[in-house]
Write an enzyme that holds these catalytic residues in place. Structure first.
Site, short mmCIF file in Angstrom:
data_model
loop_
_atom_site.label_atom_id
_atom_site.label_comp_id
_atom_site.label_asym_id
_atom_site.label_seq_id
_atom_site.Cartn_x
_atom_site.Cartn_y
_atom_site.Cartn_z
N ASP A 102 0.83 -1.20 0.00
CA ASP A 102 0.00 0.00 0.00
C ASP A 102 0.87 1.27 0.00
OD1 ASP A 102 -2.23 -1.61 0.11
OD2 ASP A 102 -2.36 -1.51 2.31
N1 URA Z 1 -1.26 -6.01 3.81
C1 URA Z 1 -1.74 -4.75 3.83
O1 URA Z 1 -2.79 -4.48 4.41
N2 URA Z 1 -1.07 -3.79 3.16
C2 URA Z 1 0.11 -4.03 2.51
O2 URA Z 1 0.69 -3.11 1.93
C3 URA Z 1 0.59 -5.36 2.50
C4 URA Z 1 -0.11 -6.32 3.16
#
Ligand code: URA
Length: 239
Positions: A102
């Site tokens: 993310d």
């Molecule tokens: N899980 C999440 O919620 N975000 C990420 O970036 C990776 C795994």
């Protein structure tokens, strides 16, 4: 003989699905002829071009491990002009991230222009362990920890948590730092796990991917994967 979309993907030009779109849209030429049929098979010495650029000429594969900072997008380009993971790597190769973290997640992400390698790592059957460290807005009780250890159902599919530990608690601020290891690759999966328990993830970082760690890499730094590491990642593929 290989299917055209597979060959385009293996050169790292685009994902297989994107390659299919390019073919359907008449953007792909094989030996100077427009090909719009998806099943078309090509040979190694066929010349493939997309938008006028030959893609299968002397492509050298590159493999990187990046310690992604916050506020960097896990893609090649961004419509809003935000910094992407490929902006952080000094190469002319058309690399792209394997999977995504993310925008606000930091940590380990692999980038490559080797489509076969990327497809292997992203395939759901490629079950390698990924470890995340999360700061959450709760001091977990025994019930919470038992729930996590039993596995959490997200969108009708159970996520097995291979290992879980509480690293730190801040009773005053009502926050904890926890570490969890999963094989799942679904988007936002860690946040969804905690969301299902009405817990917010304040900070999230991926600290390992299979045997790879962030050792020696500060935020924003990267290194090339060694041949040995690349081979080891192939070995982890289930036969
Ligand atoms: N899980 C999440 O919620 N975000 C990420 O970036 C990776 C795994």
């Amino acid at each position: 003989m290989e299917r055209l979309q597979k060959v385009i993907a293996s050169y790292g030009y685009a994902s297989r699905r994107k390659a299919e779109d390019l073919i359907r849209n008449g953007k792909v030429l094989v030996n100077g002829k427009v090909i719009t049929e998806l099943g078309t098979k090509v040979e190694t010495n066929d010349i493939i071009s997309i938008d006028g650029v030959i893609i299968n000429k002397d492509v050298k594969h590159e493999y990187y491990l990046l310690n992604k900072p916050r506020q960097v997008i896990s893609s090649v380009t961004d419509k809003e002009g935000r910094i992407t993971v490929t902006d952080l790597i000094n190469t002319d190769a058309r690399i792209y991230p394997v999977g995504r973290l993310d925008y606000d997640t930091t940590g380990l992400i692999i980038l490559t222009n080797d489509g076969d390698f990327a497809n292997m790592l992203m395939h759901p059957s490629y079950e390698v362990e990924k470890t995340y460290v999360a700061k959450i807005n709760k001091i977990l009780d025994k019930d919470d920890i038992n729930k996590l250890k039993k596995g959490i159902v997200i969108d009708n599919r159970k996520v097995d948590i291979k290992r879980f530990k509480v690293r730190k608690k801040d009773v005053e601020k009502n926050t904890s730092i926890v570490e969890l290891t999963i094989v799942e690759g679904r988007n936002h999966i860690v946040k969804k796990i905690f969301e299902s328990m009405r817990i917010d993830v304040i900070k999230l970082s991926r600290v390992s991917y299979a045997f790879l760690t962030l050792d020696g890499l500060k935020s924003g730094e990267y290194r090339k994967l060694s041949i040995k590491e690349i081979k080891k990642l192939y070995v982890l593929k289930k036969c």
